[in-house]
Scaffold this motif. Structure first.
Motif, PDB file in Angstrom:
ATOM      1  N   LEU A   1       5.879 -40.885 -59.741  1.00  0.00           N
ATOM      2  CA  LEU A   1       5.632 -39.462 -59.529  1.00  0.00           C
ATOM      3  C   LEU A   1       4.422 -38.992 -60.338  1.00  0.00           C
ATOM      4  CD1 LEU A   1       7.547 -38.039 -57.610  1.00  0.00           C
ATOM      5  CD2 LEU A   1       8.451 -36.749 -59.544  1.00  0.00           C
ATOM      6  N   ASN A   2       4.306 -39.449 -61.565  1.00  0.00           N
ATOM      7  CA  ASN A   2       3.137 -39.105 -62.381  1.00  0.00           C
ATOM      8  C   ASN A   2       1.854 -39.641 -61.759  1.00  0.00           C
ATOM      9  OD1 ASN A   2       4.729 -37.811 -64.294  1.00  0.00           O
ATOM     10  ND2 ASN A   2       4.972 -39.644 -65.557  1.00  0.00           N
ATOM     11  N   LEU A   3       1.955 -40.789 -61.102  1.00  0.00           N
ATOM     12  CA  LEU A   3       0.803 -41.378 -60.426  1.00  0.00           C
ATOM     13  C   LEU A   3       0.376 -40.528 -59.231  1.00  0.00           C
ATOM     14  CD1 LEU A   3      -1.064 -43.948 -59.971  1.00  0.00           C
ATOM     15  CD2 LEU A   3       0.752 -44.759 -58.453  1.00  0.00           C
ATOM     16  N   LEU A   4       1.362 -40.020 -58.486  1.00  0.00           N
ATOM     17  CA  LEU A   4       1.066 -39.282 -57.262  1.00  0.00           C
ATOM     18  C   LEU A   4       0.775 -37.801 -57.501  1.00  0.00           C
ATOM     19  CD1 LEU A   4       3.848 -40.723 -54.889  1.00  0.00           C
ATOM     20  CD2 LEU A   4       1.533 -41.583 -55.277  1.00  0.00           C
ATOM     21  N   GLN A   5       1.239 -37.258 -58.622  1.00  0.00           N
ATOM     22  CA  GLN A   5       1.133 -35.810 -58.850  1.00  0.00           C
ATOM     23  C   GLN A   5      -0.286 -35.256 -58.715  1.00  0.00           C
ATOM     24  OE1 GLN A   5       3.714 -33.306 -59.426  1.00  0.00           O
ATOM     25  NE2 GLN A   5       1.839 -32.252 -58.819  1.00  0.00           N
ATOM     26  N   PRO A   6      -1.338 -35.955 -59.182  1.00  0.00           N
ATOM     27  CA  PRO A   6      -2.689 -35.391 -59.031  1.00  0.00           C
ATOM     28  C   PRO A   6      -3.091 -35.120 -57.576  1.00  0.00           C
ATOM     29  CG  PRO A   6      -2.709 -37.174 -60.631  1.00  0.00           C
ATOM     30  CD  PRO A   6      -1.361 -37.197 -59.993  1.00  0.00           C
ATOM     31  N   ALA A   7      -2.413 -35.745 -56.630  1.00  0.00           N
ATOM     32  CA  ALA A   7      -2.742 -35.521 -55.221  1.00  0.00           C
ATOM     33  C   ALA A   7      -2.197 -34.200 -54.708  1.00  0.00           C
ATOM     34  CB  ALA A   7      -2.201 -36.670 -54.363  1.00  0.00           C
ATOM     35  N   SER A   8      -1.258 -33.612 -55.439  1.00  0.00           N
ATOM     36  CA  SER A   8      -0.598 -32.387 -54.985  1.00  0.00           C
ATOM     37  C   SER A   8      -0.927 -31.225 -55.909  1.00  0.00           C
ATOM     38  CB  SER A   8       0.921 -32.586 -54.932  1.00  0.00           C
ATOM     39  OG  SER A   8       1.583 -31.385 -54.607  1.00  0.00           O
ATOM     40  N   SER A   9      -1.202 -30.066 -55.309  1.00  0.00           N
ATOM     41  CA  SER A   9      -1.494 -28.879 -56.119  1.00  0.00           C
ATOM     42  C   SER A   9      -0.219 -28.172 -56.559  1.00  0.00           C
ATOM     43  CB  SER A   9      -2.376 -27.911 -55.335  1.00  0.00           C
ATOM     44  OG  SER A   9      -1.708 -27.431 -54.185  1.00  0.00           O
ATOM     45  N   VAL A  10       0.937 -28.589 -56.018  1.00  0.00           N
ATOM     46  CA  VAL A  10       2.224 -28.025 -56.444  1.00  0.00           C
ATOM     47  C   VAL A  10       3.068 -29.158 -57.015  1.00  0.00           C
ATOM     48  CG1 VAL A  10       2.122 -26.208 -54.708  1.00  0.00           C
ATOM     49  CG2 VAL A  10       3.320 -28.342 -54.173  1.00  0.00           C
ATOM     50  N   PRO A  11       4.068 -28.832 -57.834  1.00  0.00           N
ATOM     51  CA  PRO A  11       4.861 -29.899 -58.466  1.00  0.00           C
ATOM     52  C   PRO A  11       5.605 -30.765 -57.447  1.00  0.00           C
ATOM     53  CG  PRO A  11       5.213 -27.794 -59.567  1.00  0.00           C
ATOM     54  CD  PRO A  11       4.434 -27.491 -58.322  1.00  0.00           C
ATOM     55  N   LEU A  12       5.586 -32.069 -57.683  1.00  0.00           N
ATOM     56  CA  LEU A  12       6.435 -33.003 -56.953  1.00  0.00           C
ATOM     57  C   LEU A  12       7.759 -33.063 -57.699  1.00  0.00           C
ATOM     58  CD1 LEU A  12       3.862 -35.889 -56.299  1.00  0.00           C
ATOM     59  CD2 LEU A  12       4.465 -34.004 -54.778  1.00  0.00           C
ATOM     60  N   VAL A  13       8.818 -32.628 -57.059  1.00  0.00           N
ATOM     61  CA  VAL A  13      10.099 -32.441 -57.736  1.00  0.00           C
ATOM     62  C   VAL A  13      11.111 -33.454 -57.214  1.00  0.00           C
ATOM     63  CG1 VAL A  13      11.984 -30.838 -58.200  1.00  0.00           C
ATOM     64  CG2 VAL A  13       9.625 -29.995 -58.054  1.00  0.00           C
ATOM     65  N   LEU A  14      11.579 -34.328 -58.088  1.00  0.00           N
ATOM     66  CA  LEU A  14      12.559 -35.345 -57.703  1.00  0.00           C
ATOM     67  C   LEU A  14      13.874 -34.705 -57.270  1.00  0.00           C
ATOM     68  CD1 LEU A  14      12.259 -38.264 -60.293  1.00  0.00           C
ATOM     69  CD2 LEU A  14      11.923 -38.406 -57.823  1.00  0.00           C
ATOM     70  N   ARG A  15      14.354 -35.077 -56.097  1.00  0.00           N
ATOM     71  CA  ARG A  15      15.677 -34.681 -55.630  1.00  0.00           C
ATOM     72  C   ARG A  15      16.696 -35.799 -55.839  1.00  0.00           C
ATOM     73  NH1 ARG A  15      16.098 -30.695 -51.461  1.00  0.00           N
ATOM     74  NH2 ARG A  15      18.253 -31.426 -51.324  1.00  0.00           N
ATOM     75  N   GLN A  16      16.200 -36.982 -56.163  1.00  0.00           N
ATOM     76  CA  GLN A  16      17.067 -38.151 -56.362  1.00  0.00           C
ATOM     77  C   GLN A  16      16.512 -38.993 -57.494  1.00  0.00           C
ATOM     78  OE1 GLN A  16      16.105 -39.545 -52.323  1.00  0.00           O
ATOM     79  NE2 GLN A  16      18.297 -39.576 -51.894  1.00  0.00           N
ATOM     80  N   ILE A  17      17.345 -39.805 -58.070  1.00  0.00           N
ATOM     81  CA  ILE A  17      16.894 -40.887 -58.948  1.00  0.00           C
ATOM     82  C   ILE A  17      17.575 -42.165 -58.487  1.00  0.00           C
ATOM     83  CG2 ILE A  17      16.414 -39.429 -60.949  1.00  0.00           C
ATOM     84  CD1 ILE A  17      19.097 -40.343 -62.133  1.00  0.00           C
ATOM     85  N   PRO A  18      16.928 -43.321 -58.665  1.00  0.00           N
ATOM     86  CA  PRO A  18      17.511 -44.569 -58.169  1.00  0.00           C
ATOM     87  C   PRO A  18      18.575 -45.132 -59.108  1.00  0.00           C
ATOM     88  CG  PRO A  18      15.371 -44.988 -59.142  1.00  0.00           C
ATOM     89  CD  PRO A  18      15.572 -43.504 -59.203  1.00  0.00           C
ATOM     90  N   ILE A  19      19.460 -45.894 -58.519  1.00  0.00           N
ATOM     91  CA  ILE A  19      20.400 -46.716 -59.285  1.00  0.00           C
ATOM     92  C   ILE A  19      19.821 -48.125 -59.288  1.00  0.00           C
ATOM     93  CG2 ILE A  19      22.725 -47.681 -59.367  1.00  0.00           C
ATOM     94  CD1 ILE A  19      23.685 -45.161 -57.893  1.00  0.00           C
ATOM     95  N   TRP A  20      19.570 -48.655 -60.474  1.00  0.00           N
ATOM     96  CA  TRP A  20      18.915 -49.959 -60.586  1.00  0.00           C
ATOM     97  C   TRP A  20      19.933 -51.054 -60.886  1.00  0.00           C
ATOM     98  CZ3 TRP A  20      14.064 -50.007 -59.013  1.00  0.00           C
ATOM     99  CH2 TRP A  20      13.281 -48.868 -59.150  1.00  0.00           C
ATOM    100  N   GLU A  21      19.683 -52.216 -60.285  1.00  0.00           N
ATOM    101  CA  GLU A  21      20.494 -53.391 -60.582  1.00  0.00           C
ATOM    102  C   GLU A  21      19.589 -54.611 -60.502  1.00  0.00           C
ATOM    103  OE1 GLU A  21      24.237 -55.810 -58.638  1.00  0.00           O
ATOM    104  OE2 GLU A  21      24.280 -53.609 -58.576  1.00  0.00           O
TER     105      GLU A  21
END
Length: 687
Positions: free
Chosen positions: A154-174
């Motif tokens: 998300l930090n990588l992609l944020q400069p492409a957007s003029s508004v905040p990119l807001v996570l609606r989910q987080i992954p479960i890692w295994e």
């Protein structure tokens, strides 16, 4: 196909909504659409782009190149709600297709991936959405292949957007793999299943702690636009779920945030959650109508795309913004010209399925509206309606000269080119009057290649293409006085005309001046116009083989015959005098110079400067691109001869995202080796 729609376009009680799938090339939009079709039982089996069996990319050109090259449409039903999905090409060369789709879209799903090279391309797309105030959500695709934490992506992609990119989910890692997700709004955990809906599971203590932290970050973004929520967070009061969802929906629809979901289109992961979000959060067509129209007409149908089918003729793809529509209805084009619908269709990939009627919100095909163009507004009342879409047409950056392989096909080629340009607004056909060439102009090499393939495959035309000729001209450095005498005797009246011309250079841009200083009637007044006509004709091709400009021609002397002189004789005398005199006036080649503005990511500016300089460009400077974080504009003066394939080098240096505009500025002298090369390329040689 498991579900064919042979009735009306909308079978549910709620009006259908239109969702555009957009994103950089290769991000997986077509795979996501295929997963959606499989999940909604619209297809029996999810296809793969690599196997060439997807509903999207159904054209021969798309499958040949393994990429989307046009819009693909699909209507689905999910839990009683209907959606029209439009899969848009991601290549910068085909973004004109995306422009068309956005004219009728209620929301855009921006498909992205964990690839920093594609961030500038993502910014191009997000800027287009922001300019049109289109609500959007981001679907982070290929989560199974991501090597970074979602927060880092998300930090990588944020400069492409003029508004905040807001996570609606987080992954479960295994074991380093995303095996499921936690929904931050619902506070529930789910585990993925291959090409099946996920199932709910209990959260571990570790995941619950991660969820609490990520959810608080999401709420902080929402609180930026909700004072009550901000106060609750400051007082450590947990907001109710209804408030959270209301803020998520309202702020997304108002373009204040861009919610982020994730999954894998290829494996069908995250698709059900995305569909559920779309079902509840995509705005109705009323919001699109309010954004586009000052008033709320009883009937408004916006044409967003034109198709020319091989067997069904012309089809206008249109969004019904208000009212209802039936086959054989009479429509008014922009409130004036009447046209009758001859066939009403739902759209599914390359298929057109006949339907009887359409209602508000539907995306349909209208048959054989010959006078209707993309962007037109249709109505049942005939009341005057404004054009709804005011987006600028993308300017061409590459051109090729095109001609029929056989003379007998010239008329067919002209008609086919007109149809291609009507289908694709970013493809234009122009006539260069100076070089007498037909130019096919587009957005890049692949764009023009696909157009040529359609001419061959769809229209059965053999065409020849070559680089356009540069419209050189020539002028003179010196002066001369030349006599032209045309004398011919062939029985009866002969021909006689005799003139003396004084030829001298003019400042650049002054054109051609013709005057006379005739005294004593040595050239009768009635023949002076004929001399001028001959002079202008002769200046159409000078000693170097190009039109001659920026010179003064003065008729100073001559003679005539009372019987044999005529307009034609004095015209020929003028031609002879010019041909005689120009070779003594030190002719020199002129080339067109254009003012070029290149737009590029800032980290590529140095490379762009080098490319411009290597093409004989004169750098004028560069500055930050207004309104574009991390982009520059490079200004330069460049010869037209060097601009022809400039876009190829620009795109190679910028991961395919740079572009440019060029406007004619002036003509400049060209001499030495460069002039010799120009003459050689043009098949000319110095006199």
């Amino acid at each position: 196909m498991a579900n064919a729609n042979n009735g009306q376009a909308n079978s549910s009680g709620r009006e259908p909504r239109c969702v555009a799938l957009v994103g950089p090339f290769g991000s997986g939009k077509t795979s996501l659409l295929e997963a959606i079709l499989a999940r909604t039982n619209k297809v029996d089996r999810q296809g793969k782009v690599s196997d060439g069996n997807t509903i999207g990319d159904g054209s021969a050109e798309a499958r040949a190149h393994g990429m989307s090259v046009e819009l693909n449409f699909a209507d689905v039903e999910y839990l009683g709600d209907r959606f029209n999905f439009i899969d848009c090409p991601g290549s910068v060369e085909f973004l004109g297709e995306m422009d068309s789709a956005l004219s009728g879209a209620d929301l855009a799903v921006v498909v992205a991936e964990d690839d920093e090279r594609k961030v500038p391309a993502l910014q191009l797309i997000l800027k287009a959405l922001e300019a049109r105030a289109i609500p959007r959500v981001l679907f982070l695709n290929k989560i199974d292949k991501s090597t970074r934490r979602v927060r880092d992506v998300l930090n990588l992609l944020q400069p492409a957007s003029s508004v905040p990119l807001v996570l609606r989910q987080i992954p479960i890692w295994e074991d380093g793999q995303a095996t499921g997700f936690i929904d931050l709004a619902l506070e529930r955990a789910h585990v993925y299943h291959e090409k099946e809906p996920s199932t709910e599971i209990d959260m571990s203590d570790e995941d619950r702690a991660r969820e609490h932290e990520a959810r608080f970050t999401m709420l902080e973004h929402l609180a930026d636009h909700d004072d009550d929520l901000m106060e609750a967070l400051l007082e450590d009061i947990a907001p109710d779920r209804g408030t959270v969802f209301a803020d998520l929906v309202a702020e997304m629809q108002d373009g204040l945030i861009c919610p982020v979901f994730f999954g894998s289109g290829e494996h069908g992961n995250g698709v059900t959650r995305l569909l559920k979000a779309l079902r509840h959060e995509v705005p109705s067509v009323d919001r699109l109508k309010a954004r586009l129209l000052d008033a709320a007409p009883e009937s408004a149908i916006q044409v967003i795309k034109t198709l020319h089918t091989q067997h069904g003729g012309k089809v206008s793809v249109a969004r019904v913004l208000s009212g209802a529509l039936a086959d054989n209805d009479s429509l008014y084009v922009n409130g004036t010209t009447e046209a009758k619908v001859s066939g009403l269709f739902s759209l599914f990939g390359q298929q057109l399925n006949k339907i009887s009627k359409a209602s508000e919100g539907d995306l349909v095909g209208l048959g054989r509206l010959e006078d209707v163009q993309t962007g037109d507004v249709l109505s049942l009342q005939g009341s005057k309606l404004p054009a709804l879409d005011t987006a600028d047409t993308r300017r061409p950056v590459l051109a090729t000269a095109i001609e029929a392989g056989q003379r007998k096909d010239e008329v067919r080629l002209s008609a086919a080119l007109s149809k291609l340009a009507e289908e694709d607004g970013s493809l234009t056909v122009a006539q260069n009057q100076i070089t007498a060439e037909t130019l096919l102009c587009g957005q890049g090499e692949m764009h023009l290649r696909v157009a040529q393939e359609r001419l061959s495959g769809k229209y059965g035309l053999d065409v020849a293409v070559h680089a356009p000729h540069v419209p050189y001209s020539e002028t003179i450095r010196g002066s001369a006085t030349a006599r032209g005498r045309h004398k011919k005797q062939s029985g009866g009246h002969g021909q006689f005309g005799d003139v003396v011309l004084e030829i001298s250079p003019l400042p650049r841009g002054e054109g051609i001046q013709f005057t006379d200083r005739i005294t004593g009637g040595v050239v009768p007044k009635q023949y002076i116009a004929s001399v001028k006509e001959g002079v202008l004709e002769a200046l159409g091709q000078g000693p170097l083989g190009f039109p001659v400009v920026d010179l003064s021609v003065c008729l100073i002397d001559g003679s005539y015959h009372s019987v044999d002189s005529s307009d034609q004789a004095f015209k020929m005398a003028g031609i002879l005098a010019i041909r005689e005199g120009l070779s003594e006036c030190k002719p020199i080649l002129l080339e067109p110079i254009h003012k070029v503005v290149v737009t590029c990511p800032s980290d590529a500016t140095a490379r762009i400067n080098a490319i411009v300089s290597a093409r004989r460009g004169q750098l004028l400077g560069f500055d930050a691109r207004p309104g574009w974080s991390g982009w520059d504009e490079v200004q330069a003066l460049m010869p037209e001869a060097e601009i022809g394939d400039l876009i190829v080098d620009l795109r190679s240096a910028t991961a395919g995202v740079a572009s440019y505009t060029a406007e004619f500025d002036h003509m400049a002298e060209l001499s030495g080796k460069a002039a010799d090369q120009a003459l050689q390329r043009s098949g000319k040689q110095a006199a």
